[in-house]
Scaffold this motif. Sequence first.
Motif, PDB file in Angstrom:
ATOM      1  N   PHE A   1       0.742  -1.121   0.034  1.00  0.00           N
ATOM      2  CA  PHE A   1       0.341  -0.234   0.003  1.00  0.00           C
ATOM      3  C   PHE A   1       0.893   1.069   0.223  1.00  0.00           C
TER       4      PHE A   1
ATOM      5  N   LEU B   1       3.842   1.810  -1.264  1.00  0.00           N
ATOM      6  CA  LEU B   1       4.505   2.007  -2.651  1.00  0.00           C
ATOM      7  C   LEU B   1       3.468   2.682  -3.515  1.00  0.00           C
ATOM      8  N   CYS B   2       2.206   2.073  -3.331  1.00  0.00           N
ATOM      9  CA  CYS B   2       0.952   2.720  -4.588  1.00  0.00           C
ATOM     10  C   CYS B   2       1.068   4.230  -3.886  1.00  0.00           C
TER      11      CYS B   2
ATOM     12  N   ARG C   1       3.040   6.075  -2.043  1.00  0.00           N
ATOM     13  CA  ARG C   1       4.469   6.818  -2.976  1.00  0.00           C
ATOM     14  C   ARG C   1       4.563   7.588  -4.067  1.00  0.00           C
ATOM     15  N   ALA C   2       3.554   5.778  -4.874  1.00  0.00           N
ATOM     16  CA  ALA C   2       3.445   5.621  -6.532  1.00  0.00           C
ATOM     17  C   ALA C   2       2.666   8.103  -6.857  1.00  0.00           C
TER      18      ALA C   2
ATOM     19  N   ASP D   1       3.794  10.576  -7.272  1.00  0.00           N
ATOM     20  CA  ASP D   1       4.986  10.349  -7.412  1.00  0.00           C
ATOM     21  C   ASP D   1       5.099  10.185  -9.654  1.00  0.00           C
ATOM     22  N   ASN D   2       3.899   9.820  -9.749  1.00  0.00           N
ATOM     23  CA  ASN D   2       3.306   9.496 -11.011  1.00  0.00           C
ATOM     24  C   ASN D   2       2.015   8.754 -11.084  1.00  0.00           C
TER      25      ASN D   2
ATOM     26  N   GLN E   1      -0.981   8.724 -13.236  1.00  0.00           N
ATOM     27  CA  GLN E   1      -1.709   8.815 -14.253  1.00  0.00           C
ATOM     28  C   GLN E   1      -1.135   7.001 -13.800  1.00  0.00           C
ATOM     29  N   MET E   2       0.235   6.251 -14.322  1.00  0.00           N
ATOM     30  CA  MET E   2       1.087   4.985 -14.190  1.00  0.00           C
ATOM     31  C   MET E   2       0.736   4.798 -12.746  1.00  0.00           C
ATOM     32  N   ILE E   3       0.124   5.033 -12.087  1.00  0.00           N
ATOM     33  CA  ILE E   3      -0.056   3.934 -11.042  1.00  0.00           C
ATOM     34  C   ILE E   3      -1.908   3.352 -11.020  1.00  0.00           C
ATOM     35  N   ARG E   4      -2.599   4.934 -11.542  1.00  0.00           N
ATOM     36  CA  ARG E   4      -3.988   4.237 -11.732  1.00  0.00           C
ATOM     37  C   ARG E   4      -4.220   3.671 -13.018  1.00  0.00           C
TER      38      ARG E   4
ATOM     39  N   MET F   1      -2.250   1.375 -12.989  1.00  0.00           N
ATOM     40  CA  MET F   1      -1.991  -0.012 -12.578  1.00  0.00           C
ATOM     41  C   MET F   1      -2.974  -0.422 -11.682  1.00  0.00           C
TER      42      MET F   1
ATOM     43  N   THR G   1      -4.567   1.513  -9.390  1.00  0.00           N
ATOM     44  CA  THR G   1      -4.851   2.228  -7.673  1.00  0.00           C
ATOM     45  C   THR G   1      -6.228   3.074  -7.577  1.00  0.00           C
TER      46      THR G   1
END
Lengths: 269, 302
Positions: free
Chosen positions: B169, B171-172, B174-175, B178-179, B181-184, B186, B188
Amino acid sequence: MSRPASLELQAVRKVFFPGTANEVVALNGIDLEVPVGQFVSIIGSNGSGKSTLLNTIAGMYPVSSGCVLLDGVDVTRQREFQRSRLIGRVFQDPTAGTAPSMTIEENLAISFMRERRSGLRLGVTNRRREFMRTHLEPLGMGLEHRLKAQVNKLSGGQRQAMSLLMATESEPSILLLDEHTAALDPKVAATIMDLTAKMVSERGLTTLMVTHNMELALRYGERLIMMHEGRVVLDLGPTEKEALQVSDLIDMFHKVAGEAFAVDRLLLE
Amino acid sequence: MEAIITSGLEQGLLYCFMVLGVYITFRVLDFPDLTVDGSLPLGAAVTAAMISGGQSPWTATLAGVAAGLCAGFVTGILHLLLGLGSSGSAAANYGAKLLAGILTMTGLYTVNLRVMGKSNTPLLGLDGVFEQIEDLFGVAMSGWNLIIALVALAVIVKYVIDWFLRTEFGLCLRATGDNEQMIRAMGTNTAFTRIVGLGIANALVALTGALVAQQQGFADVGMGIGTIVAGLAGVIMGEVLFGERSVSWVLFSVIGGSIVYRLLIAVSLRLGIAPTDLKLLTAVLVVIALSIPTVRKKVVRI
């Protein structure tokens, strides 16, 4: 693990800024059926709706009308993050697919948990590190020795290879590639494209690849779709595709579009 | 001299939880969260009100922290609601973050007054957690003893945050900063991770409020003014002085930054700077620290 799925679009329309002076019909009734495991290349000039098509499938914004079906299941109303569990995406910008200030192993750990709810277990474990190394090694970039390196220290090609690996990690139902080699220099672009083809064929992924580059579109994929003004204007299968040259494709475009063909990046590449 | 150092260390360690909270919002979540000006006195007010109402100081402190957690949740939910109407541009998104924090902070002023029933709650003659530790171990909770106890708590909190940020959780989360768009992409739900992150950050800020109230013997509705600037000063000083080679390391840096900042304040007071001038001094310090990278770039170009 999910598995590759079929994709179906039924009369999908997407209108931006409807009812205003800036109204743009980006997708004008798209009907498309992609069977499981098919690799489709999509070409078209700027503003033809290629990227909008991918973003619509990914659920980045709602459709104006029509449906999107994955394996026959209507996902039109699902929100982006819900659908994302089934969809892998790689963008043109190599910085888009990874978290820059996090390490290689942390980024990969995130891609491992795509399908399930993230919990309070440690994200990076020794077992996962081993698994990561076996996945990084085939990239041939030495990243398996740099698990603790921050991703923003990597080159564009290395970051795009990471993005590709992360997008395909849990065998997505659909893989969406949005000009994912366009921002790389030609040699690196070729490497990434080879990696892409290898991963797609090894895992039998249902793939949609948008590209500006006609040669790429002809060389890769079993099917070629040309878009123009929000419609699919050309749809070629493997046998028709094989016989084609870039010049044939340009002629076809002239015929189908019925207007002067803008000399843009299409011809330059 | 020793008095300056011990008071600087004491204050630095009491406020380091707030600075850790500001680090989580500003740096980890990329969310300039102004809630903290309200959640620090909220932690103090809830704790003080409960202690003066006869509750155990431990329960009161926990309740103060929980109140801060909820304040952070509110900001996260407001941001989600405000963001839905925005155009989605970076500037609009930033505006929604600022506004969400300001709204919660403003509302909390009333909440804090209501909780205490007045603008100030004294704790004279009442036991706080520090007095209870004194009774338990038979040592005076002042000077170096207090500092050692606070160091122990800071280290524990640091390692809990460190562990949390390395969980799946975490890591998600922090992402998300951090980014996004990318974690979405993925899968999340970034609205959820952001709400949780804001809650944890403001719980830490409220912990500082609860401890400060018990240490100084009162809670005051105005004690949160300038918290965000002081927090930023701590974060930036920590990063500049002690480096940011990894998340685990930067958490220590930030605690160090909090201590250095409070030592500077203690020295300034000793040098005869009026307490009323401290806020302006802090603001100027933060401006200077923030402009260092820009100035450095300009100088190099010339």
